[in-house]
Scaffold this motif. Sequence first.
Motif, PDB file in Angstrom:
ATOM      1  N   SER A  70       0.828  -1.208   0.000  1.00  0.00           N
ATOM      2  CA  SER A  70       0.000   0.000   0.000  1.00  0.00           C
ATOM      3  C   SER A  70       0.867   1.265   0.000  1.00  0.00           C
ATOM      4  O   SER A  70       0.364   2.346  -0.248  1.00  0.00           O
ATOM      5  CB  SER A  70      -0.933   0.007   1.209  1.00  0.00           C
ATOM      6  OG  SER A  70      -0.190   0.115   2.412  1.00  0.00           O
ATOM      7  N   VAL A  71       2.160   1.121   0.273  1.00  0.00           N
ATOM      8  CA  VAL A  71       3.091   2.257   0.236  1.00  0.00           C
ATOM      9  C   VAL A  71       3.540   2.448  -1.213  1.00  0.00           C
ATOM     10  O   VAL A  71       4.048   1.514  -1.829  1.00  0.00           O
ATOM     11  CB  VAL A  71       4.309   1.996   1.150  1.00  0.00           C
ATOM     12  CG1 VAL A  71       5.317   3.120   1.034  1.00  0.00           C
ATOM     13  CG2 VAL A  71       3.863   1.790   2.583  1.00  0.00           C
ATOM     14  N   PRO A  72       3.352   3.635  -1.788  1.00  0.00           N
ATOM     15  CA  PRO A  72       3.745   3.864  -3.177  1.00  0.00           C
ATOM     16  C   PRO A  72       5.234   3.590  -3.404  1.00  0.00           C
ATOM     17  O   PRO A  72       6.078   4.027  -2.626  1.00  0.00           O
ATOM     18  CB  PRO A  72       3.441   5.345  -3.396  1.00  0.00           C
ATOM     19  CG  PRO A  72       2.413   5.676  -2.381  1.00  0.00           C
ATOM     20  CD  PRO A  72       2.718   4.809  -1.197  1.00  0.00           C
ATOM     21  N   GLY A  73       5.538   2.832  -4.449  1.00  0.00           N
ATOM     22  CA  GLY A  73       6.911   2.525  -4.804  1.00  0.00           C
ATOM     23  C   GLY A  73       7.439   1.232  -4.213  1.00  0.00           C
ATOM     24  O   GLY A  73       8.456   0.724  -4.639  1.00  0.00           O
ATOM     25  N   PHE A  74       6.754   0.655  -3.205  1.00  0.00           N
ATOM     26  CA  PHE A  74       7.213  -0.590  -2.580  1.00  0.00           C
ATOM     27  C   PHE A  74       6.812  -1.772  -3.447  1.00  0.00           C
ATOM     28  O   PHE A  74       5.678  -1.878  -3.892  1.00  0.00           O
ATOM     29  CB  PHE A  74       6.597  -0.759  -1.192  1.00  0.00           C
ATOM     30  CG  PHE A  74       6.990  -2.047  -0.509  1.00  0.00           C
ATOM     31  CD1 PHE A  74       8.090  -2.079   0.320  1.00  0.00           C
ATOM     32  CD2 PHE A  74       6.278  -3.215  -0.718  1.00  0.00           C
ATOM     33  CE1 PHE A  74       8.461  -3.253   0.948  1.00  0.00           C
ATOM     34  CE2 PHE A  74       6.647  -4.393  -0.101  1.00  0.00           C
ATOM     35  CZ  PHE A  74       7.741  -4.412   0.732  1.00  0.00           C
ATOM     36  N   THR A  75       7.738  -2.669  -3.670  1.00  0.00           N
ATOM     37  CA  THR A  75       7.432  -3.902  -4.383  1.00  0.00           C
ATOM     38  C   THR A  75       8.423  -4.981  -3.980  1.00  0.00           C
ATOM     39  O   THR A  75       9.475  -4.685  -3.405  1.00  0.00           O
ATOM     40  CB  THR A  75       7.457  -3.700  -5.916  1.00  0.00           C
ATOM     41  OG1 THR A  75       6.987  -4.878  -6.549  1.00  0.00           O
ATOM     42  CG2 THR A  75       8.855  -3.389  -6.411  1.00  0.00           C
ATOM     43  N   THR A  76       8.078  -6.217  -4.244  1.00  0.00           N
ATOM     44  CA  THR A  76       9.031  -7.305  -4.105  1.00  0.00           C
ATOM     45  C   THR A  76       9.442  -7.732  -5.502  1.00  0.00           C
ATOM     46  O   THR A  76       8.761  -7.438  -6.482  1.00  0.00           O
ATOM     47  CB  THR A  76       8.433  -8.497  -3.334  1.00  0.00           C
ATOM     48  OG1 THR A  76       7.213  -8.882  -3.932  1.00  0.00           O
ATOM     49  CG2 THR A  76       8.206  -8.132  -1.879  1.00  0.00           C
ATOM     50  N   SER A  99      12.214  -3.981  -3.179  1.00  0.00           N
ATOM     51  CA  SER A  99      12.774  -2.965  -4.067  1.00  0.00           C
ATOM     52  C   SER A  99      11.832  -1.764  -4.038  1.00  0.00           C
ATOM     53  O   SER A  99      10.630  -1.914  -3.890  1.00  0.00           O
ATOM     54  CB  SER A  99      12.888  -3.516  -5.487  1.00  0.00           C
ATOM     55  OG  SER A  99      13.385  -2.542  -6.365  1.00  0.00           O
ATOM     56  N   PHE A 100      12.407  -0.584  -4.185  1.00  0.00           N
ATOM     57  CA  PHE A 100      11.613   0.634  -4.272  1.00  0.00           C
ATOM     58  C   PHE A 100      11.738   1.209  -5.667  1.00  0.00           C
ATOM     59  O   PHE A 100      12.846   1.447  -6.145  1.00  0.00           O
ATOM     60  CB  PHE A 100      12.068   1.682  -3.252  1.00  0.00           C
ATOM     61  CG  PHE A 100      11.675   1.345  -1.851  1.00  0.00           C
ATOM     62  CD1 PHE A 100      10.399   1.623  -1.404  1.00  0.00           C
ATOM     63  CD2 PHE A 100      12.557   0.744  -0.982  1.00  0.00           C
ATOM     64  CE1 PHE A 100      10.015   1.315  -0.119  1.00  0.00           C
ATOM     65  CE2 PHE A 100      12.192   0.435   0.304  1.00  0.00           C
ATOM     66  CZ  PHE A 100      10.913   0.720   0.738  1.00  0.00           C
ATOM     67  N   ARG A 101      10.597   1.391  -6.306  1.00  0.00           N
ATOM     68  CA  ARG A 101      10.534   1.980  -7.643  1.00  0.00           C
ATOM     69  C   ARG A 101      11.429   1.269  -8.632  1.00  0.00           C
ATOM     70  O   ARG A 101      12.028   1.883  -9.507  1.00  0.00           O
ATOM     71  CB  ARG A 101      10.878   3.463  -7.579  1.00  0.00           C
ATOM     72  CG  ARG A 101       9.896   4.241  -6.749  1.00  0.00           C
ATOM     73  CD  ARG A 101      10.140   5.727  -6.860  1.00  0.00           C
ATOM     74  NE  ARG A 101       9.124   6.421  -6.126  1.00  0.00           N
ATOM     75  CZ  ARG A 101       9.351   7.129  -5.035  1.00  0.00           C
ATOM     76  NH1 ARG A 101      10.562   7.247  -4.568  1.00  0.00           N
ATOM     77  NH2 ARG A 101       8.361   7.731  -4.424  1.00  0.00           N
ATOM     78  N   GLY A 102      11.589  -0.046  -8.480  1.00  0.00           N
ATOM     79  CA  GLY A 102      12.334  -0.834  -9.446  1.00  0.00           C
ATOM     80  C   GLY A 102      13.832  -0.740  -9.336  1.00  0.00           C
ATOM     81  O   GLY A 102      14.547  -1.303 -10.152  1.00  0.00           O
ATOM     82  N   LEU A 103      14.381  -0.043  -8.337  1.00  0.00           N
ATOM     83  CA  LEU A 103      15.826   0.055  -8.181  1.00  0.00           C
ATOM     84  C   LEU A 103      16.377  -1.308  -7.814  1.00  0.00           C
ATOM     85  O   LEU A 103      15.883  -1.977  -6.932  1.00  0.00           O
ATOM     86  CB  LEU A 103      16.186   1.058  -7.082  1.00  0.00           C
ATOM     87  CG  LEU A 103      17.675   1.208  -6.777  1.00  0.00           C
ATOM     88  CD1 LEU A 103      18.398   1.790  -7.984  1.00  0.00           C
ATOM     89  CD2 LEU A 103      17.877   2.086  -5.564  1.00  0.00           C
ATOM     90  N   GLY A 140      15.996   2.393   0.050  1.00  0.00           N
ATOM     91  CA  GLY A 140      15.093   2.776   1.119  1.00  0.00           C
ATOM     92  C   GLY A 140      15.273   1.905   2.347  1.00  0.00           C
ATOM     93  O   GLY A 140      16.069   0.966   2.359  1.00  0.00           O
ATOM     94  N   VAL A 141      14.519   2.231   3.386  1.00  0.00           N
ATOM     95  CA  VAL A 141      14.552   1.489   4.650  1.00  0.00           C
ATOM     96  C   VAL A 141      13.122   1.215   5.081  1.00  0.00           C
ATOM     97  O   VAL A 141      12.259   2.084   4.994  1.00  0.00           O
ATOM     98  CB  VAL A 141      15.276   2.298   5.757  1.00  0.00           C
ATOM     99  CG1 VAL A 141      15.148   1.602   7.100  1.00  0.00           C
ATOM    100  CG2 VAL A 141      16.730   2.502   5.420  1.00  0.00           C
TER     101      VAL A 141
END
Length: 166
Positions: free
Chosen positions: A43-49, A66-70, A126-127
């Motif tokens: 639900s946090v924008p940019g958060f993904t596995t 990963s955040f925003r695909g980094l 990110g953290v």
Amino acid sequence: DAVVVSATRTEQALKSLPMHVVVVNETKVTESAAQTVPDLLRSVPGFTTRDFQSGLVAGPSQSIVSFRGLGGSSAGRALILLDGIPAGDPFSGWLDWGRIPLLLLQSAEVVRGGSSTVWGSRSLGGVVNLRTIDPHRDGATLMIEGGSLGTYHGTGMASARFDKVS
């Protein structure tokens, strides 16, 4: 006002921080329909596995944050903390999310991007600081779920206090 640790490594009020921090508070945790911690954090924008799947069907090595695909390599460049202590594998960054039940979670602090580098090179993306419930209160919680085709899932948690030991 929320007090966060993940942004500066010291407890500070959310409104006094020089960067944007998303706090998933206890109310959001209990009201969410998420079944796992990664499902809640989506639900946090940019958060993904890495594999974009639920933690219920993906193995631990596929659940790299990963955040925003980094993160073009196997490491997601995001640091996962459990009560301020690094919880993931130090080399690859994966974490067995099944070992952190959703019932244990009180809140989550999410710092996205390079402003989280006070935690070192593992936190370039990110953290995420997962804060567990306060063990000073007595109580027990049990969650049992069932579905079609004989599927089931259960989680339990208990805490107790004896004098100065919790």
